[in-house]
Design an enzyme around this catalytic site. Structure first.
Site, PDB file in Angstrom:
ATOM      1  N   ASN A   1      -4.471   0.466   0.027  1.00 57.65           N
ATOM      2  CA  ASN A   1      -3.565   1.005  -0.177  1.00 57.65           C
ATOM      3  C   ASN A   1      -2.171   0.215  -0.598  1.00 57.65           C
ATOM      4  O   ASN A   1      -1.162   0.804  -1.383  1.00 57.65           O
ATOM      5  CB  ASN A   1      -2.941   2.049   0.789  1.00 57.65           C
ATOM      6  CG  ASN A   1      -2.635   1.179   2.197  1.00 57.65           C
ATOM      7  OD1 ASN A   1      -3.000   0.245   2.296  1.00 57.65           O
ATOM      8  ND2 ASN A   1      -2.192   1.994   3.024  1.00 57.65           N
TER       9      ASN A   1
ATOM     10  N   GLY B   1      -6.779  -1.849   8.336  1.00 61.68           N
ATOM     11  CA  GLY B   1      -7.608  -0.668   7.799  1.00 61.68           C
ATOM     12  C   GLY B   1      -7.658   0.297   8.808  1.00 61.68           C
ATOM     13  O   GLY B   1      -6.966   0.548   9.709  1.00 61.68           O
ATOM     14  N   SER B   2      -8.665   0.929   8.846  1.00 59.79           N
ATOM     15  CA  SER B   2      -8.856   2.163   9.607  1.00 59.79           C
ATOM     16  C   SER B   2      -9.063   1.788  11.392  1.00 59.79           C
ATOM     17  O   SER B   2      -9.602   0.579  11.324  1.00 59.79           O
ATOM     18  CB  SER B   2     -10.144   3.128   9.180  1.00 59.79           C
ATOM     19  OG  SER B   2     -11.353   2.413   9.352  1.00 59.79           O
TER      20      SER B   2
ATOM     21  N   GLY C   1     -11.466  -1.058  12.729  1.00 55.69           N
ATOM     22  CA  GLY C   1     -10.962  -2.086  13.392  1.00 55.69           C
ATOM     23  C   GLY C   1     -11.537  -2.261  14.973  1.00 55.69           C
ATOM     24  O   GLY C   1     -11.401  -3.463  15.553  1.00 55.69           O
TER      25      GLY C   1
ATOM     26  N   GLU D   1      -4.526  -4.649  12.135  1.00 54.29           N
ATOM     27  CA  GLU D   1      -3.397  -3.513  11.849  1.00 54.29           C
ATOM     28  C   GLU D   1      -3.921  -2.327  11.583  1.00 54.29           C
ATOM     29  O   GLU D   1      -4.832  -2.309  10.433  1.00 54.29           O
ATOM     30  CB  GLU D   1      -2.468  -4.164  10.728  1.00 54.29           C
ATOM     31  CG  GLU D   1      -1.571  -5.226  10.955  1.00 54.29           C
ATOM     32  CD  GLU D   1      -0.679  -4.942  12.261  1.00 54.29           C
ATOM     33  OE1 GLU D   1      -0.332  -3.770  12.335  1.00 54.29           O
ATOM     34  OE2 GLU D   1      -0.252  -5.882  12.796  1.00 54.29           O
TER      35      GLU D   1
ATOM     36  N   CYS E   1       0.292   3.427   5.767  1.00 49.63           N
ATOM     37  CA  CYS E   1       0.092   3.263   7.015  1.00 49.63           C
ATOM     38  C   CYS E   1       1.359   3.948   7.795  1.00 49.63           C
ATOM     39  O   CYS E   1       1.399   4.495   8.809  1.00 49.63           O
ATOM     40  CB  CYS E   1      -0.347   2.077   7.642  1.00 49.63           C
ATOM     41  SG  CYS E   1       0.673   0.590   6.862  1.00 49.63           S
TER      42      CYS E   1
ATOM     43  N   GLU F   1       2.236  -8.944  11.787  1.00 50.41           N
ATOM     44  CA  GLU F   1       2.211  -9.674  10.104  1.00 50.41           C
ATOM     45  C   GLU F   1       3.632  -9.724   9.800  1.00 50.41           C
ATOM     46  O   GLU F   1       4.516  -9.292  10.453  1.00 50.41           O
ATOM     47  CB  GLU F   1       1.541  -8.795   9.096  1.00 50.41           C
ATOM     48  CG  GLU F   1       0.074  -8.554   9.732  1.00 50.41           C
ATOM     49  CD  GLU F   1      -1.017  -8.371   8.781  1.00 50.41           C
ATOM     50  OE1 GLU F   1      -1.476  -9.487   8.475  1.00 50.41           O
ATOM     51  OE2 GLU F   1      -1.199  -7.148   7.968  1.00 50.41           O
TER      52      GLU F   1
END
Ligand code: NDP
Length: 500
Positions: A152, A228-229, A233, A250, A284, A464
Site C-alpha cells: 500500500n 503487513g497484516s 505478523g 507494524e 493502515c 518506525e
C-alpha cells in the site's frame, strides 16, 4: 512494447530465481499485466542472505557518515525520478497520482532524514560512580535485516526499513509485496546507482506465504522488520520468537475520527472523506470508523454520504479520478463480503456498497466508496480491518463514550478528534490508546520525523521513523573504561577515598 521482466538483485547483480518461474504484476485498474517478476524459492533466499552476510563486516566498518552520503545521493536520484516513480506506482497498485507522488515524497523525506543520522547516532557519556573510570554507550548494528513490506506504500515503507538499517551499518534482504515488485526494483536500482557496495542491499521477489518462513527462521537473519497484516505478523512473531530473533511488527488498524458537537463539522467532513477514501481506504491509518456526537450525527451522515456518492472512480492516472481501485480481486471480494455482514448485524448501507459491473470499471478491481450507518461499536464492521473504501458511522453521547468506543478495538494505530473545546482535545490526547493522535485533522498525515506505529495489537511495541527507528535497527552497547590501574568494584568501593 515488450512486457518488462523484473529480477532479483543479489550480491550486486540482477538475477533470475533458481526455478526460473515467474508471476504477473497487474494494473488493478484494468487487470492488464504490466510486468512479470521472477518467483523466488528457498535457494534464492539462501543466496541473498549469504551475500548480505559476506557484505556485513565491511559495511559495519564503513564510517557512518560515508554510509549517510550514499543515502543523500539516493535522495537526489529519487527527486529527479519522482514523477516516473509515481506514475509506475499508480499503474502497479492503483492509488491516484497525487497520492503516489506523496508516497515517493515520503520516501525522499525518510532518506534525507536518515542520511543525517550518519553524523549523529548519539550515544550517552555519563559520569561513572568510581574515580578514574569512564562510562558511555554506543549503537551496534544487528547484522542482517530481513525487510518484509506491504504494497500500500510500495516506496515509502521500504525506505522506512532499509534506510535506518543501512545507516546504522546493517545489511539487508528486502522482500517486497508481490503486488508491487516494480517499485521495489526501482528503489534498489536507485540505491545501486547511489553507490551502495554489492551485497549490502539484496532484493528477493516471490510469495511471502511460501518463502516467508524460510527467510524469517534462517540463522543468517538477525532482525525481521515486518509491515503487513496482523495474521502474518503474529505468525512471524511466533516462529521468530522461538529462535529469540528480533522482530519488529507494524500491523493492522481500525482507526477512528471522533466528531464532537462543538466541532467545525465541514472541516471534519473534509478530514473524514480524505481519511476514509484516500488510497481507496487501504492505508493502515485509514478512518474506517467515525464516532459522531449525537448532536451532529445527522449532519455528519448527510454530508459524508453526499460526498461519497459524488466520488468518481477511475484509473488513478486520470485527473478526474477521486477513487482508484483496490489492489486485487481478492481485496475487492474481501471488501464486498463485509456488506452482507454489516446488513445482517443491523447496519444500513447509506452510500455505495457495490462492485461496479459495467464499462471500463468492470475490468478493474473497484469498489464503491461505502458509508455504513446504524453501526454499533461491537459489530464486526466496527471491529475488523476491512482495508477498503468503507467507513462505519457510530453515534456517541459524550466525550467519555466516544473515547470508550475508540479504545474498544484490539488495534491502536491512529485516531483523531474534531472539537473546538480544549478540554475535550486534551482528554482525548491523554486517553486515546493509539500511537498517532490528531486534533482537528484526519487520521492520515504522519510526518517521518516523529515515531510511527501503533499500540495494542497494531504492533509489538516498536516504532518506525523518527529517532525511534534507530532502536529497532541497532543494539545498545554500554562501555566502561577504568583508568585507575587497580581493581574497582562497582556498587562496593564507592565510599573509598578517591584515588589521586
Ligand atoms: P500481508 O501480510 O498479506 O503482506 C505483507 C508482506 O508480508 C508482503 O510482502 C507479503 O508477501 C508478506 N507475507 C505474507 N505472508 C507472509 C508470511 N507468512 N511470512 C512472511 N512474509 C509474508 O499484508 P498486505 O500486503 O495485505 O498489507 C496490508 C496490511 O498491512 C494491512 O493489515 C495494513 O493495516 C497493514 N499495514 C500496516 C502498516 C503499519 O505501519 N501499521 C502500514 C501499512 C500496512 P506477498 O505479497 O508475497 O504475499
Amino acid at each position: 512494447m515488450a512486457t518488462p521482466h523484473l529480477k532479483n538483485y543479489i550480491d550486486g547483480r540482477w538475477v533470475e530465481s533458481a526455478s526460473g518461474a515467474a508471476f504477473d504484476d497487474l494494473d488493478p485498474a484494468t487487470g492488464e499485466v504490466i510486468a512479470t517478476a521472477t518467483r523466488s524459492g528457498p535457494a534464492d533466499i539462501d543466496k541473498a542472505i549469504e551475500a548480505a552476510r559476506r557484505a556485513a563486516e565491511a559495511w559495519r566498518l564503513t564510517p557512518a557518515p560515508k554510509r549517510g552520503e550514499i543515502l543523500y545521493r539516493a535522495g537526489e536520484i529519487m527527486i529527479q525520478r519522482k514523477d516516473d516513480l509515481a506514475k509506475e506506482m499508480t499503474r502497479e497498485m492503483g492509488k491516484v497520482l497525487a497520492e503516489a507522488r506523496g508516497d515517493v515524497q515520503e520516501g525522499i523525506d525518510m532518506v534525507y532524514y536518515t542520511a543525517g543520522e550518519g553524523r549523529r547516532q548519539f550515544g550517552d557519556v555519563v559520569p561513572a560512580e568510581l574515580p578514574n573510570k569512564w562510562a558511555m554507550s554506543m549503537r551496534h548494528p544487528l547484522g542482517v535485516v530481513a525487510a518484509i513490506t506491504p504494497w500500500n506504500f510500495p516506496f515509502a515503507i521500504p525506505t522506512w526499513k532499509v534506510m535506518p538499517a543501512l545507516v546504522l551499518g546493517n545489511t539487508v534482504v528486502f522482500k517486497p509485496a508481490s503486488y508491487t515488485p516494480m517499485l521495489a526494483v526501482r528503489l534498489v536500482e536507485i540505491m545501486d546507482e547511489a553507490g551502495l557496495p554489492k551485497g549490502v542491499l539484496n532484493l528477493v521477489l516471490g510469495p511471502g506465504g511460501e518463502i516467508g518462513d524460510h527467510l524469517v527462521t534462517h540463522p543468517g537473519v538477525d532482525l525481521v522488520s515486518f509491515t503487513g497484516s496482523s495474521d502474518a505478523g503474529a505468525h512471524i512473531s511466533e516462529i521468530a520468537g522461538r529462535l529469540l530473533k528480533r522482530v519488529s511488527c507494524e500491523l493492522g488498524g481500525k482507526n477512528a475520527i471522533v466528531v464532537m458537537d462543538d466541532a467545525n463539522v465541514d472541516l471534519a467532513i473534509d478530514g473524514i472523506v480524505w481519511s476514509a477514501f484516500g488510497t481507496s481506504g487501504q492505508r493502515c491509518t485509514a478512518a474506517s470508523r467515525v464516532i459522531a456526537h449525537r448532536g451532529v450525527a445527522d449532519e455528519v451522515i448527510e454530508k459524508v454520504v453526499g460526498r461519497a456518492k459524488k466520488m468518481r472512480m477511475g484509473h488513478g492516472l486520470e485527473a478526474t479520478t477521486d477513487l482508484g481501485p483496490v489492489v486485487s480481486k481478492a481485496a475487492q471480494e474481501k471488501v464486498a463480503s463485509y456488506i452482507p455482514i454489516a446488513e445482517k448485524e443491523g447496519a444500513t448501507v447509506a452510500a455505495g456498497g457495490k462492485i461496479p459491473r459495467d464499462g471500463a470499471l468492470a475490468k478493474g478491481f473497484f469498489h464503491e466508496p461505502t458509508v455504513l450507518t446504524d453501526v454499533k461499536p461491537n459489530m464486526r464492521v466496527a471491529q475488523e480491518e476491512i482495508f477498503g473504501p468503507v467507513t462505519a458511522i457510530i453515534e456517541s453521547a459524550s466525550i467519555d463514550e466516544a473515547i470508550r468506543i475508540l479504545n474498544s478495538t484490539k488495534y491502536g494505530l491512529s485516531c483523531s478528534i474534531y472539537t473546538q473545546n480544549i478540554n475535550n482535545a486534551f482528554r482525548f490526547m491523554r486517553d486515546a490508546e493509539c500511537g498517532l493522535v490528531y486534533v482537528n485533522a484526519g487520521t492520515i498525515g504522519a510526518e517521518i520525523q516523529l515515531p510511527f506505529g501503533g499500540m495494542k495489537s497494531t504492533g509489538n511495541g516498536h516504532r518506525e521513523a523518527g529517532r525511534a527507528a534507530l532502536d529497532v535497527y541497532s543494539e545498545w552497547k554500554s562501555i566502561y573504561i577504568d583508568y585507575s590501574g587497580r581493581l574497582q568494584r562497582a556498587q562496593m568501593d564507592t565510599t573509598e577515598k578517591p584515588a589521586s
